[in-house]
Design an enzyme around this catalytic site. Sequence first.
Site, PDB file in Angstrom:
ATOM      1  N   SER A 107       0.833  -1.192   0.000  1.00 46.31           N
ATOM      2  CA  SER A 107       0.000   0.000   0.000  1.00 46.31           C
ATOM      3  C   SER A 107       0.882   1.263   0.000  1.00 46.31           C
ATOM      4  O   SER A 107       1.791   1.382   0.818  1.00 46.31           O
ATOM      5  CB  SER A 107      -0.894  -0.029   1.235  1.00 46.31           C
ATOM      6  OG  SER A 107      -1.661   1.128   1.253  1.00 46.31           O
ATOM      7  N   GLY A 108       0.617   2.155  -0.920  1.00 46.10           N
ATOM      8  CA  GLY A 108       1.362   3.412  -0.993  1.00 46.10           C
ATOM      9  C   GLY A 108       2.591   3.320  -1.884  1.00 46.10           C
ATOM     10  O   GLY A 108       3.342   4.286  -2.026  1.00 46.10           O
ATOM     11  N   THR A 112      -1.549   2.515  -8.153  1.00 44.50           N
ATOM     12  CA  THR A 112      -2.641   3.221  -8.830  1.00 44.50           C
ATOM     13  C   THR A 112      -2.073   4.338  -9.707  1.00 44.50           C
ATOM     14  O   THR A 112      -2.535   4.544 -10.831  1.00 44.50           O
ATOM     15  CB  THR A 112      -3.636   3.768  -7.789  1.00 44.50           C
ATOM     16  OG1 THR A 112      -4.047   2.672  -6.993  1.00 44.50           O
ATOM     17  CG2 THR A 112      -4.824   4.406  -8.420  1.00 44.50           C
ATOM     18  N   ASN A 157      -1.280   5.354   3.241  1.00 38.81           N
ATOM     19  CA  ASN A 157      -1.477   6.054   1.969  1.00 38.81           C
ATOM     20  C   ASN A 157      -2.707   6.953   2.079  1.00 38.81           C
ATOM     21  O   ASN A 157      -3.771   6.494   2.489  1.00 38.81           O
ATOM     22  CB  ASN A 157      -1.672   4.990   0.870  1.00 38.81           C
ATOM     23  CG  ASN A 157      -1.836   5.598  -0.504  1.00 38.81           C
ATOM     24  OD1 ASN A 157      -1.830   6.825  -0.669  1.00 38.81           O
ATOM     25  ND2 ASN A 157      -1.983   4.754  -1.500  1.00 38.81           N
ATOM     26  N   SER A 160      -5.572   5.490  -0.478  1.00 38.33           N
ATOM     27  CA  SER A 160      -5.370   4.044  -0.611  1.00 38.33           C
ATOM     28  C   SER A 160      -6.579   3.385  -1.270  1.00 38.33           C
ATOM     29  O   SER A 160      -7.721   3.615  -0.890  1.00 38.33           O
ATOM     30  CB  SER A 160      -5.151   3.464   0.783  1.00 38.33           C
ATOM     31  OG  SER A 160      -4.902   2.101   0.671  1.00 38.33           O
ATOM     32  N   SER A 161      -6.311   2.560  -2.289  1.00 39.75           N
ATOM     33  CA  SER A 161      -7.420   1.846  -2.949  1.00 39.75           C
ATOM     34  C   SER A 161      -7.850   0.734  -2.022  1.00 39.75           C
ATOM     35  O   SER A 161      -7.048  -0.124  -1.673  1.00 39.75           O
ATOM     36  CB  SER A 161      -6.949   1.222  -4.266  1.00 39.75           C
ATOM     37  OG  SER A 161      -6.070   2.077  -4.942  1.00 39.75           O
ATOM     38  N   GLY A 378      -1.320  -5.017  -2.546  1.00 40.31           N
ATOM     39  CA  GLY A 378      -0.086  -5.777  -2.357  1.00 40.31           C
ATOM     40  C   GLY A 378      -0.153  -6.535  -1.045  1.00 40.31           C
ATOM     41  O   GLY A 378      -1.081  -6.362  -0.244  1.00 40.31           O
ATOM     42  N   GLU A 380       0.042  -7.574   2.599  1.00 43.51           N
ATOM     43  CA  GLU A 380      -0.149  -6.676   3.748  1.00 43.51           C
ATOM     44  C   GLU A 380       0.201  -7.352   5.059  1.00 43.51           C
ATOM     45  O   GLU A 380      -0.272  -8.463   5.335  1.00 43.51           O
ATOM     46  CB  GLU A 380      -1.612  -6.210   3.815  1.00 43.51           C
ATOM     47  CG  GLU A 380      -1.804  -4.870   3.189  1.00 43.51           C
ATOM     48  CD  GLU A 380      -3.199  -4.275   3.409  1.00 43.51           C
ATOM     49  OE1 GLU A 380      -3.959  -4.748   4.238  1.00 43.51           O
ATOM     50  OE2 GLU A 380      -3.488  -3.298   2.694  1.00 43.51           O
TER      51      GLU A 380
HETATM   52  N1  ATP Z   1       5.287   8.124 -10.037  1.00 42.56           N
HETATM   53  C1  ATP Z   1       4.920   8.901  -9.029  1.00 42.56           C
HETATM   54  N2  ATP Z   1       5.273  10.209  -9.023  1.00 42.56           N
HETATM   55  C2  ATP Z   1       4.919  11.013  -8.010  1.00 42.56           C
HETATM   56  N3  ATP Z   1       4.233  10.603  -6.907  1.00 42.56           N
HETATM   57  C3  ATP Z   1       3.853   9.317  -6.860  1.00 42.56           C
HETATM   58  C4  ATP Z   1       4.173   8.396  -7.914  1.00 42.56           C
HETATM   59  N4  ATP Z   1       3.670   7.200  -7.575  1.00 42.56           N
HETATM   60  C5  ATP Z   1       3.045   7.370  -6.377  1.00 42.56           C
HETATM   61  N5  ATP Z   1       3.157   8.626  -5.950  1.00 42.56           N
HETATM   62  C6  ATP Z   1       2.622   9.198  -4.673  1.00 42.56           C
HETATM   63  O1  ATP Z   1       2.352   8.146  -3.779  1.00 42.56           O
HETATM   64  C7  ATP Z   1       0.981   8.140  -3.394  1.00 42.56           C
HETATM   65  C8  ATP Z   1       0.495   6.720  -3.252  1.00 42.56           C
HETATM   66  O2  ATP Z   1       0.468   6.094  -4.520  1.00 42.56           O
HETATM   67  P1  ATP Z   1      -0.715   5.108  -4.948  1.00 42.56           P
HETATM   68  O3  ATP Z   1      -2.004   5.597  -4.471  1.00 42.56           O
HETATM   69  O4  ATP Z   1      -0.531   4.829  -6.379  1.00 42.56           O
HETATM   70  O5  ATP Z   1      -0.328   3.823  -4.086  1.00 42.56           O
HETATM   71  P2  ATP Z   1      -0.949   2.365  -4.203  1.00 42.56           P
HETATM   72  O6  ATP Z   1       0.175   1.437  -4.427  1.00 42.56           O
HETATM   73  O7  ATP Z   1      -2.044   2.343  -5.192  1.00 42.56           O
HETATM   74  O8  ATP Z   1      -1.495   2.150  -2.735  1.00 42.56           O
HETATM   75  P3  ATP Z   1      -2.788   1.360  -2.248  1.00 42.56           P
HETATM   76  O9  ATP Z   1      -2.492  -0.104  -2.310  1.00 42.56           O
HETATM   77  O10 ATP Z   1      -2.974   1.835  -0.852  1.00 42.56           O
HETATM   78  O11 ATP Z   1      -3.909   1.759  -3.117  1.00 42.56           O
HETATM   79  C9  ATP Z   1       0.265   8.931  -4.463  1.00 42.56           C
HETATM   80  O12 ATP Z   1      -0.882   9.546  -3.961  1.00 42.56           O
HETATM   81  C10 ATP Z   1       1.323   9.938  -4.880  1.00 42.56           C
HETATM   82  O13 ATP Z   1       1.324  11.019  -3.982  1.00 42.56           O
HETATM   83 MG    MG Z   2      -4.044   2.201  -5.082  1.00 44.92          MG
END
Ligand code: ATP
Ligand code: MG
Length: 1007
Positions: A107-108, A112, A157, A160-161, A378, A380
């Site tokens: 997560s984070g 996404t 996050n 977070s999705s 992912g 957890e």
């Molecule tokens: N390539 C990137 N460039 C800039 N910031 C990023 C990038 N990737 C992620 N981030 C930052 O990290 C935060 C978390 O990313 P994201 O929401 O994609 O995580 P995730 O893996 O989908 O987490 P979850 O499993 O909780 O949904 C985003 O809101 C953004 O601020």
């Molecule tokens: Mg996500």
Amino acid sequence: MESSLTARDRVGVQDFVLLENYNSEAAFIENLRRRFGENLIYTYIGSVLVSVNPYKELEIYSKQQMERYRGVSFYEISPHIYAVSDNTYRAMRTERKDQCILISGESGAGKTEASKKILLYYAVTCPTNDHMATLGDRLLQSNPVLEAFGNAKTLRNDNSSRFGKYMDVQFDFRGAPVGGHILNYLLEKSRVVHQNHGERNFHIFYQLLDGGDNDLLTTLDLERKPQNYHYLVKGNCPRLSSVSDKNNWKVVMKALSVIGFTEEEKLLNIIASVLHLGNTQFGEGEEGETYITTETQITNLAKVRTVPLVLLGVQICKNTCKKMISPLDFEQAVSARDALAKAVYGRTFTWLVEKINQSLALKVGKGCSVIGLLDIYGFEVLQHNSFEQFCINYCNEKLQQLFIELTLRSEQEEYETEGIAWETVQYFDNKIICDLIEEKHKGIISILDEECLRPGETCDVSFLEKLEDTLGGHPHFVTHKLANGKTRRVMSREEFRLLHYAGEVNYNINGFLDKNNDLLNRNLKEVMCQSDNQILSHCFRREEVIDQKRPEMAATQFKNSLTKLMEILMSKEPSYVRCIKPNDAKQPGRFDEVLVRHQVKYLGLMENLRVRRAGFAYRRRFEAFLQRYKPLCPETWPNWHGRLADGVSALVNHLGYKAEEYKLGRSKIFIRFPKTLFTTEDALEAKKPDIGASLILCYCLFLDVFLQLYVQLISLLVCVFLFRFIKGFIYRHEEYCPENEYFLDHVRYSFLKNLRKNLPKSVLDKNWPTPPPSLIEASEHLRRVHMRNMVMKYCRRVQPEWKKQMMQKVVASEIFKDQKDSYPQGVGRLFLDSRLEREQINLKVIQTLANDKVQYGVSVVKHDRRGFKPRSRQLLLTNTFAVLVDRTKLKQRIDYTALRGISVSSLSDGMFVLHLPNEDNKQKGDLVLHCNHVIELVTKLAMMASKVNYVNISPGSIRFAMARGKEGIIDFVRGSELKVTKGKRGHLLVSAGRKVFFIILKNISAS
Ligand SMILES: Nc1ncnc2c1ncn2[C@@H]1O[C@H](COP(=O)(O)OP(=O)(O)OP(=O)(O)O)[C@@H](O)[C@H]1O
Ligand SMILES: [Mg+2]
């Protein structure tokens, strides 16, 4: 990789397969750290992309960057998410095989964000037309909507999705995106009623309260403060500094409209009702009965028309047991309320995904290729791991299994195609853990289901005991009772531990049975079926209440949906993006080695690298290898003309490669150690100045020879073409044959070229280039197609107003063309909506007409039937009748249904007669009128009265009825000026402009 070879000494290696010490986790992490320090967040392991979240905006996602990666081979340019996107896209196009990109990470870590970047890449770089541009917008706009309803702030996050997502993007034969479809997995429903400290409920609740306008909140009976809602205060975190709920509300509302949503009101009613439900509190009576203490909430719920009022009040406090109604105790009432809130939200979310799918559904043809994007939770490991983590980690086990299977399979396949012996790779096969969880009858899910269904006293503890009985001794399963002393110290009695491929996780069994049951009291389901809200009545089907069959348990449902997902992924060619989170503080520039090591481990990256490096570090097609390194061998420089494999062989022999360092396949060279490759690369670097000098020399020699050859070639070509042209001209009247084919083709080509430049620009332009005899038929066909095209374009441009005008003119032409002298003049003028301004019609008249709106008005002269005295009047047309008005008085009403006909002369006067019923002697007779806009007026009147076929055009005279059965005749005569005068014997003379008419009105006795 080639660019990585040149850049390797600067910032680590761009591809981990080039790491000398590929078994060292420390070297792996050091490479990641060095690159991260330079904002190089992407690194490959072969074709897998490892991405480290930068937690800051990097300028590497612009349109120019997208262009850089378009159509460029994976290895020629620095690693990027766009390279994966582009490669996947090209593989889909060229190999015609469906693809998928699997994005994983904790997560984070940026899953996404990565999936959004891939989607944006396709939306920007793929070919489109208008329809597809709309689809691209919808694909992109589905994200904010799903995020509002399915994402939440967690400790890890801020966005977070809380659900898994698999999205198919469908492309047509031209490679344009034409459709999409989303599958959603296991929404974390428990968040609706409870959040851990520092976390929030789903974004949409806060967005509605912050962004919704006052009227909306009043309608929904909501207050602006999230603190006032029990379901929003559990985490004690109503606001986020990093997110503006107000702005996001606007974004979501706009996205909903782009997607083509019409049910916002119903959807927001549901969101509001969940909040009201949360504020519904219970009290305990003296005799232990439960009652609702907050009736206003129930009223609010009813007001937002989601849950019927009385029923809800009663049902939350009642339960069915063998068809008898019994009061719920306090705790049962609270949990029934929460179960209802979770069910309502969860089912609405699924409905929302369905709705988005309808909007993305493929509208054109079939036979599409697909790229799937998987953005799923992912692995957890939280402090307190529950049923949700169990499902999430099970999902990751399945994905890991798929990953190993597919990576190994593709490696093995490549070796086989290349005819190289496959060397067994040692890896951990996690099938044993998947079986532990999912095996029929013996697996954890089966045991959990059994425990939920078993009659008698069951609870979470009895489930744990059953697990111990059945699985005790399994190498990947431990409980407090089964563990040794050391493990016992770190485990509670209510936990079981699974040794996942990625590490150990302790799961607390509390709530497992309830969450797996996920049951909603039948009464509550019934209540929901009766909801006025169509979304809810769609989500809660009556059949479900009637159906006696027990629905599948939550874990089994999840297991089945994962099996389907695996089938989908197996049928496609996978690419992988592995996301890593560099620190827990969400800060840019911080690289926490312990945290990263943990992720490298559970993402299986070292394993992945070992598989990839098991045999050979580097492999490249012969032509690419030869092209790059040919300057290093005199035999292959400047060009090799023999078989490619022989050229590569000559090259590596010259370079002194030892037999164990490389192998030649059928089309590729495989190099075992990065060192061999780096030595070759260094040799190439050293050789570059020599290559430059020899290239210049070669170039000069080449230019000289080339120029001489060029001049000779041009002279020869001119002769050949001239000869063929003259011969063709001589045979030009013959059938198409070898002698004239060149000439005739040339003539056709010239005609078409000329035609392209001189196509008529408007429908009125009748010019068309004269075609050669062989193209007469084709030319005629083209002319028709072009004309049709122009007409279609013209029609599309016609404004509604202009269309109305044209329709009237068409009717005018049907009635008057070639029949009345004043037609060309009359039809040439604009037909106005009315010839009278609104102020010119007396207010009293308008009031008398009341609802019958005046559609058209014009000044007319009415000639008395006796004496023909001219009187000024207004003729007003409404939708159902015409009326003759004298200032404030309605003198005569003519119902369209009663209108027997309209007569006009064939000359250019403005006289016309309205023929009215004359069945009895009381009738006054027909109306004799004159109007300066007779063409316009009669056309409009005929159209409105639907009497186009009742207009008579009389060349000489018009007969008309008078009172008491008498009949009059109007004779028309040409004259020199327009005059309407009374003749000696009662005649009326009318003269107009250059042409003159006399209108003679005579009284003729009916007898
Ligand atoms: N390539 C990137 N460039 C800039 N910031 C990023 C990038 N990737 C992620 N981030 C930052 O990290 C935060 C978390 O990313 P994201 O929401 O994609 O995580 P995730 O893996 O989908 O987490 P979850 O499993 O909780 O949904 C985003 O809101 C953004 O601020
Ligand atoms: Mg996500």
